[in-house]
Design a protein around this motif. Structure first.
Motif, PDB file in Angstrom:
ATOM      1  N   GLN A  10      45.585  64.172  33.252  1.00 51.35           N
ATOM      2  CA  GLN A  10      44.408  63.665  34.305  1.00 51.35           C
ATOM      3  C   GLN A  10      44.783  63.911  35.749  1.00 51.35           C
ATOM      4  O   GLN A  10      43.787  64.139  36.532  1.00 51.35           O
ATOM      5  N   ARG A  11      46.100  63.084  36.009  1.00 58.09           N
ATOM      6  CA  ARG A  11      46.387  63.190  37.440  1.00 58.09           C
ATOM      7  C   ARG A  11      46.537  64.520  37.995  1.00 58.09           C
ATOM      8  O   ARG A  11      46.289  64.635  39.327  1.00 58.09           O
ATOM      9  N   LYS A  37      43.114  66.121  38.481  1.00 57.75           N
ATOM     10  CA  LYS A  37      42.571  65.377  39.800  1.00 57.75           C
ATOM     11  C   LYS A  37      42.972  65.898  40.904  1.00 57.75           C
ATOM     12  O   LYS A  37      42.315  66.056  41.975  1.00 57.75           O
ATOM     13  N   GLN A  38      44.290  65.830  41.091  1.00 53.73           N
ATOM     14  CA  GLN A  38      44.915  66.410  42.291  1.00 53.73           C
ATOM     15  C   GLN A  38      44.579  67.745  42.654  1.00 53.73           C
ATOM     16  O   GLN A  38      44.346  68.219  43.644  1.00 53.73           O
ATOM     17  N   PHE A  66      35.034  62.242  40.439  1.00 53.97           N
ATOM     18  CA  PHE A  66      35.748  60.877  39.927  1.00 53.97           C
ATOM     19  C   PHE A  66      34.901  60.161  39.212  1.00 53.97           C
ATOM     20  O   PHE A  66      35.411  59.869  38.029  1.00 53.97           O
ATOM     21  N   ASN A  80      41.873  69.191  41.571  1.00 55.82           N
ATOM     22  CA  ASN A  80      40.206  69.383  42.190  1.00 55.82           C
ATOM     23  C   ASN A  80      40.206  68.767  43.402  1.00 55.82           C
ATOM     24  O   ASN A  80      39.467  69.283  44.201  1.00 55.82           O
ATOM     25  N   ARG A  81      41.166  68.080  43.993  1.00 53.03           N
ATOM     26  CA  ARG A  81      41.146  67.310  45.261  1.00 53.03           C
ATOM     27  C   ARG A  81      41.332  68.302  46.468  1.00 53.03           C
ATOM     28  O   ARG A  81      41.042  68.531  47.715  1.00 53.03           O
ATOM     29  N   GLN A  87      34.665  61.930  35.628  1.00 50.33           N
ATOM     30  CA  GLN A  87      35.797  61.770  34.699  1.00 50.33           C
ATOM     31  C   GLN A  87      35.948  60.447  34.189  1.00 50.33           C
ATOM     32  O   GLN A  87      36.372  60.115  33.148  1.00 50.33           O
TER      33      GLN A  87
END
Length: 280
Positions: A170-171, A174-175, A192, A177-178, A195
């Protein structure tokens, strides 16, 4: 009450743990605390002085853990203070300060507590209790009683590893997507929250009902693992099994065969299990 067998073909496990919530420890993946509580010698567990020493040791270990966590957080804050000069591109994908603080508070909900949240002082009786009713011999019942705790801890460790792997994935997502160039600040915030909602919905079944607690799945997998070992060893006899984990407000039971758990009060009684035939 110290593990003596009622008969030659039966075996029991009696592991009182004071006010420790074993279900919460399993949910949090606290394998270290679980191992120390469940493998504590019986001569220490069943004496007031010995158990007080165990609880004092856990308090010291928790205090050291909180101190290390706070020191690490302080060092990270100092590092962030000196590395505050970041590019505008990265700033466009960060959350608002309020949202970021809220996220950190949710992650560190229990880590900054001086008192361990998994124990309730002033109550006794929490723990793990099991009965293994042997059939046509004592081998299977004794095998269950000897190897149950090790298998239980192994399943909890497997659950913790799976949980950590999912968090890492998940991290990374998330990174990734950022860092997407076509995403603006509002899209990052909506991603965010999306999720977060998906993570909460993941604990529900398709029919809207919540999944059973993790402790029940762990007990089921433990009994399945022990059954597979019995088949590999070709043990000639068999055994029924009944395992109960008692917390401050709940009782979790898992059984195989016709062993029964009954909740008895002054005015009525209630069956907590139902017989499971071999055909089931």
């Amino acid at each position: 009450t110290c593990g003596l067998r009622p008969s030659l073909e039966d075996s029991v496990i009696i592991l009182p743990c004071g006010g420790w919530d074993l279900s919460a420890l399993v949910e949090a993946g606290e394998i270290g605390i679980l191992r120390r509580l469940l493998t504590c010698p019986q001569e220490i567990r069943f004496t007031a002085r010995g158990w007080n020493a165990v609880e004092e040791r856990e308090e010291r270990l928790w205090a050291k853990r909180v101190a290390r966590k706070r020191e690490k957080k302080t060092q990270q804050n100092c590092l962030d203070h000196f590395t505050n000069d970041i590019s505008s591109f990265e700033n466009s994908f960060e959350l608002e300060p309020e949202d970021q603080r809220q996220e950190e508070e949710e992650i560190d909900e229990f880590e900054d507590d001086d008192i361990c949240p998994y124990v309730t002082n002033g109550i006794d009786g929490c723990g793990l209790y099991a009965v293994f009713d042997g059939h046509k011999g004592p081998l299977a019942a004794n095998f269950f009683s000897v190897h149950f705790i090790d298998s239980f801890l192994r399943i909890v460790q497997r659950y913790k590893d799976t949980q950590l792997r999912e968090e890492r994935e998940q991290r990374k997502l998330k990174q990734k997507n950022r860092k997407s160039s076509h995403m603006n600040k509002n899209e990052a915030r909506s991603l965010f929250y999306t999720q977060s909602q998906e993570k909460s919905i993941d604990w529900q079944n398709t029919d809207g009902l919540r999944k059973p607690p993790v402790i029940l799945a762990v007990l089921q997998e433990t009994l399945r693992l022990l059954t597979m070992k019995l088949r590999v060893l070709r043990v000639p006899d068999g055994s029924c099994a009944l395992v109960c984990i008692v917390t401050k407000d709940k009782i979790f039971t898992s059984n195989v065969g016709d062993c029964r758990a009954v909740l008895v009060s002054r005015f009525h009684q209630k069956d907590l299990t139902q017989a499971i035939c071999p055909t089931q």
